[in-house]
Each structure stands twice: as C-alpha cells, then as structure tokens.
Design a protein around this motif. Structure first.
Motif, short mmCIF file in Angstrom:
data_model
loop_
_atom_site.label_atom_id
_atom_site.label_comp_id
_atom_site.label_asym_id
_atom_site.label_seq_id
_atom_site.Cartn_x
_atom_site.Cartn_y
_atom_site.Cartn_z
N ARG A 52 0.82 -1.22 0.00
CA ARG A 52 0.00 0.00 0.00
C ARG A 52 0.85 1.27 0.00
NH1 ARG A 52 -5.12 -1.65 2.00
NH2 ARG A 52 -5.35 -3.84 1.40
N TYR A 53 2.13 1.17 -0.26
CA TYR A 53 2.97 2.35 -0.19
C TYR A 53 2.71 3.29 -1.36
CZ TYR A 53 6.08 -0.37 -3.32
OH TYR A 53 6.59 -1.12 -4.36
N PRO A 54 3.04 4.57 -1.21
CA PRO A 54 2.75 5.55 -2.26
C PRO A 54 3.44 5.19 -3.59
CG PRO A 54 3.34 6.67 -0.23
CD PRO A 54 3.61 5.21 -0.01
N GLY A 55 2.68 5.33 -4.67
CA GLY A 55 3.25 5.10 -6.00
C GLY A 55 3.29 3.65 -6.43
N GLU A 160 17.60 1.63 17.36
CA GLU A 160 16.70 1.89 18.49
C GLU A 160 16.87 3.32 19.03
OE1 GLU A 160 20.60 0.73 20.12
OE2 GLU A 160 19.30 -0.08 18.52
N ARG A 161 17.98 3.97 18.70
CA ARG A 161 18.21 5.33 19.19
C ARG A 161 17.51 6.39 18.36
NH1 ARG A 161 24.25 6.73 19.32
NH2 ARG A 161 24.39 5.34 17.53
N PHE A 162 17.13 6.04 17.15
CA PHE A 162 16.58 7.03 16.23
C PHE A 162 15.26 7.58 16.77
CE2 PHE A 162 14.06 7.86 12.23
CZ PHE A 162 14.69 9.07 11.94
N GLY A 163 15.15 8.90 16.82
CA GLY A 163 13.97 9.53 17.40
C GLY A 163 12.82 9.69 16.44
N GLY A 164 13.04 9.45 15.14
CA GLY A 164 11.97 9.57 14.16
C GLY A 164 11.26 8.24 13.93
N GLN A 165 10.58 8.14 12.81
CA GLN A 165 9.79 6.96 12.50
C GLN A 165 10.53 6.11 11.48
OE1 GLN A 165 5.79 7.96 11.37
NE2 GLN A 165 5.06 5.85 11.42
N VAL A 166 10.54 4.79 11.68
CA VAL A 166 11.12 3.84 10.74
C VAL A 166 9.99 3.00 10.15
CG1 VAL A 166 12.73 1.93 10.43
CG2 VAL A 166 13.28 3.76 12.04
N VAL A 167 9.95 2.93 8.83
CA VAL A 167 8.85 2.26 8.14
C VAL A 167 9.41 1.30 7.11
CG1 VAL A 167 6.84 2.59 6.63
CG2 VAL A 167 7.33 4.27 8.43
N HIS A 168 8.86 0.09 7.06
CA HIS A 168 9.16 -0.83 5.96
C HIS A 168 8.02 -0.75 4.96
CE1 HIS A 168 9.96 -4.42 3.60
NE2 HIS A 168 11.16 -4.48 4.16
N PRO A 169 8.31 -0.66 3.66
CA PRO A 169 7.23 -0.49 2.67
C PRO A 169 6.18 -1.58 2.70
CG PRO A 169 9.37 -0.04 1.68
CD PRO A 169 9.64 -0.60 3.05
N HIS A 171 4.80 -2.77 5.20
CA HIS A 171 3.84 -2.49 6.29
C HIS A 171 3.64 -0.98 6.38
CE1 HIS A 171 4.25 -6.70 7.36
NE2 HIS A 171 5.56 -6.54 7.35
N TRP A 172 3.13 -0.41 5.33
CA TRP A 172 3.01 1.04 5.25
C TRP A 172 1.87 1.54 6.13
CZ3 TRP A 172 6.62 3.91 2.94
CH2 TRP A 172 6.38 5.28 2.83
N PRO A 173 2.13 2.53 6.99
CA PRO A 173 1.05 3.06 7.83
C PRO A 173 0.00 3.78 6.98
CG PRO A 173 3.23 3.76 8.61
CD PRO A 173 3.42 3.17 7.26
#
Length: 497
Positions: A52-55, A160-169, A171-173
């Motif tokens: 379901r990822y963009p494009g 695990e230290r990264f403060g942003g969001q990590v996404v695998h295509p 499992h797209w939110p």
C-alpha cells in the motif's frame, strides 16, 4: 479443533495473480471438476492487495502482466497498484472464481498419500483459529515466493536510538504524513525507485541511500502502439499485438544484455546521461558492479525518478551505514544524513509454496534433494505443480503457461485413467540452485528454501518465454522423466510415444 474432511479435485493455494489465473484455466477446461482456492489473507490480489505504499505500480508492462485471456484495457502500460487490483477482482468476479476462495485459510502442511493417491492439506483459519483439513487429487501452489507477514530489514546498528519513524514499505502506515519532512529512503531496488518520486510528490525531500546502485531506465507510462492499435482493431486483437510486441522487445533486450553486456552498459549509460543533470556522477550512483539483467532492471515511468533528481527534490547517496543516531544516520564515510522518517526498502523475505510443510507419505520434502521439472513440478513429488514467474519478464507470462500445462497434464491423466503423475530424475543430472543466474540479496538469503535445477532439459530453468511457450503450450506431455500410474497399479506406466 479439526473439521470434517472435504475433497476437491484440485486445490489451489493463493488467490493472487497466479491463483486467479489458474482457477480460470481449470474452470474453462474442466467445468465439472471441483476446485477450491485457499488464501491466507482476508482478500484476493496477493502482492497487489498487500503493498500500500505511495506510487505502488507494476514493474512490467500490463500487456504482459495482464492475463492472456483477458485484455488489459487501462490507459497506462505501467499501471498503478489499485487499478491492477481492480483488474484482478473483476477477473475473479466475472468468472465466478471469487465464490471458490476461502479467505484467512493459511496452509500449514500438505501430505501426499501413495496408498490413497491424494493430498491431505491442513490449513489454519485466521478468524477462528481452528484447523481445517481438505483432501485433493492435485495440489497447485500459486502462492508466489514472498513472505507476506514480514519484509526484510537488516540489523542496523543504533536503530533503536533514532527519534523519528522507521517504516518498511511492506507495512506502510495508513496515515504517514511526509509533507515538509526529510525522508531517508534506504535501498536501490524497484521499491525505492518507485517510492522516491512518489514521496517528493507528497512534499518530502528524499535522500535515497544505497549501498550499491541498480540499473534504472525510463520508459513511457503509456504504450503508443497499444493505444493506436485499439483505434483500428478489436480489443483482443489490439491486446495481442501489444503483448507480442512487448514480449519481443523484452526478450531482445535480455538476450542482448546477456550476449553483449558491455554494449548494453554503454547504451543504458547514454540514456541516463540524457535524463540526468549535466555532470551528474553516473559512475558512483548509477553504475552497478554486475551486468545488465543479472538482476532486474528498475523502471521509471516517464522518467519520474530522474525528474525528481533534476528538480532537486531527490538526492542519491551511495555509501554504507555506520550507525543510526538520534536524528538520522551516520555513514561509513563520516557524512551524516538528518531524517525525520527512515524508510527501509531493503528487500523481501522469501518462502517456498506459501510456507507450507510439504510431505510425501509422511516424510518431509527436503528441497536440496529435489529438482524442479520444467520449473513447475518437483521430482518424486506426485500430482503437484507450482508457479514461479520470470525474473527477466512479466510474472504472468510464466503463470499462464504453467496453468495451461497443468490443464494439458490433467486431461492426459483423465484420458489415460491415471491416478498420479510424478517427475523422476536420474542420478546423472547435475544440480545447481534454482535461481543460479539471478542472485540478488533476497534470493541468496533464501536459496536453500527452494528446489534445485538440473543441468539439462527438462530440469534446467530457462528464463525464456518463447522456449517455454513451445515446451509448455505445445510440447509433449509424455517424456522419459514423467511417470504415470493408475490407481490399482504399483509399477509406473511407460511413457507413451
């Protein structure tokens, strides 16, 4: 809890592109044979429902990714994912195939009984948790080779230290807002090349971080010949013309890449020089260490990937990851990439036959001990076929041919009164990994999960549609490697000539 047994003539695993096509061919050839499709997910479509990822779009033209029996009538040759899914749903509905699909049925195991000449298949229902048992005369795996419940993400240091969001295509939110954000897109394959320009269209600034480059080429999103043919020919004829033309072009490009790799490297480089800004570092960012078509080429419809680079919305960085930080990624070169969102387009996990345990008379099938017959059946495994599409052309070209062959095989068995068919190889046949000539990372990681190929026909995998068309659609069903047996007979029936 186990439900009462039910028997069908043919059991199909998977309601994606291959499974729907297989059901169509079976239904057309054998209106009176019973069949059921077991699908682990809650809807049909396979890959085209999962991602379901963009494009999201096809990476093959729809005149070959579409079914031979149902013309593609869309405007785009490189089509959006939702239009492909609509095409699959319409195909299933129009032919009554959707009524034979059982959703949320994940196949756990399939055990062939030589005494009964049938498969016993166990599936777990995702909605109730109960185990369902079915029996079948013939088992047809159309589950592809993606593992749908998880994609592949390397074990990056410090993630695990990264403060942003990590996404695998995979499992797209549903509601990922990237407008105005810095996105680091890790990967260089078809998914990354698709996602990059799509995310810039949503307002992101994208940095595509690749460990090594891929071959990326532009092609028109619409096929001028196909659209012109529709003005003068009936839909099926126009579709056949476009399909034949695209098969010829893709076959020619692959063969030229195999025979004259340096010339094709030079041609691709010349194309890219026209698409990229003057002075762009093609050597670093667009020149792989391997030859063209040793891995799949990445397609950029209407050059959208290159346009995003020219507009300054997409940067390409070729480097390796030292570690994630709280605000982004530190590279081995010492450079840092700040990010609000990191997308790991780092590949897929593969599995054979939908992850089912395959057994013959209670003994597990060890893939290393079995050869792939015509790249669609297994040595010493009776009444079983599977679909694995081409790596150098459209998946459906091979899926259609395999389904046609299975129909011919079942008809031969009916005509001869045979209860089983089984490919048998002799010990003189040499072995090699099934995808020996196509070994990207995701294939290398899963090579042991798949059967072997041989060093000669009919055991050798040939990524050649024209040769397969002759062999599978028109070639003899009987040969020295295929054995047939009747129900009351223990010795194999000699191949008919």
């Amino acid at each position: 809890m186990t439900t009462a047994d039910e028997h069908v003539d043919v059991l199909i695993v998977g309601a994606g592109l291959s499974g729907i096509g297989a059901a169509y061919h079976l239904k057309q050839a054998f209106p009176r044979k019973s069949y059921t499709i077991l699908e682990s997910r809650e809807s049909l479509g396979g890959t085209w429902d999962l991602f379901r990822y963009p494009g999201i779009r096809s990476d093959s033209d729809m005149y070959t990714l579409g079914y031979r029996f149902r013309p593609w009538l869309g405007e785009k040759s490189i089509a959006d994912g939702h239009t492909i899914l609509d095409y699959l749903r319409d195909t299933a509905t129009e032919n009554g195939i959707d009524r034979n699909i059982r959703y949320r049925h994940k196949v756990l195991s399939a055990d062939w009984s030589s005494a009964e000449n049938r498969w016993t298949v166990r599936a777990e229902r995702g909605d109730t948790g109960e185990t369902v048992t079915l029996t079948a005369d013939f088992l047809f795996s159309c589950a592809g080779y993606y593992r749908y419940d998880e994609g592949y993400t390397p074990d990056f240091a410090g993630m695990e230290r990264f403060g942003g969001q990590v996404v695998h295509p995979q499992h797209w939110p549903e509601r990922l807002d990237v407008d105005g954000k810095r996105v680091v897109l890790i990967g260089s394959g078809a998914t990354a090349v698709t996602l990059g320009p799509a995310l810039t269209d949503q307002g992101a600034h994208v940095t595509m971080l690749q460990r090594s480059p891929s071959y990326v080429i532009s092609m028109p999103a619409k096929d001028p010949l196909a659209l012109r043919a529709r003005k003068f020919l009936p839909p099926k004829a126009a579709y056949a013309v476009a399909r034949a033309k695209n098969v010829a072009l893709s076959t020619a490009m692959y063969q030229l890449s195999q025979r004259y790799p340096e010339k094709m490297r030079g041609q691709i480089r010349a194309w890219q020089r026209r698409w990229l800004p003057p002075g762009y570092d093609i050597d670093t960012h667009f020149t792989p260490s391997y030859n063209p078509w040793d891995q799949r080429l990445c397609l950029s419809p209407n050059g959208d990937f290159f346009r995003a680079i020219r507009k300054g919305k997409l940067d390409v960085v070729t480097d390796t990851i030292e570690t994630f930080t709280e605000t982004g990624i530190q590279l081995s070169s010492g450079q840092t990439l700040d990010a609000d969102v990191v997308i790991t387009a780092t590949g897929l996990n593969l599995q054979a036959f939908g992850g089912m345990d395959l057994l013959v008379d209670g003994e597990s099938v060890d893939m290393a001990e079995h050869l792939a017959y015509k790249a669609m059946m297994l040595s010493d495994v009776p009444n079983f076929a599977f679909v694995v599409g081409y790596t150098n052309a459209s998946w459906t070209l091979k899926a259609d041919l395999v389904s046609e062959y299975v129909v011919r095989l079942l008809r031969h068995m009916d005509d001869g009164g045979y209860a089983r068919c089984v490919p048998v190889h002799d010990s003189s046949v040499g072995k090699a990994p099934l995808f020996a000539n196509f070994m990207p990372g995701y294939v290398l990681r899963a090579a042991a999960l798949f059967p072997m190929q041989g060093d000669r026909a009919p055991w050798k995998l040939r990524m050649n549609y024209v040769r397969d068309l002759v062999a599978l659609r028109h070639g003899s069903i009987t040969d020295s490697a295929m054995r047939f047996e009747r129900a009351q007979q223990r010795d194999p029936v000699p191949a008919q000539r």
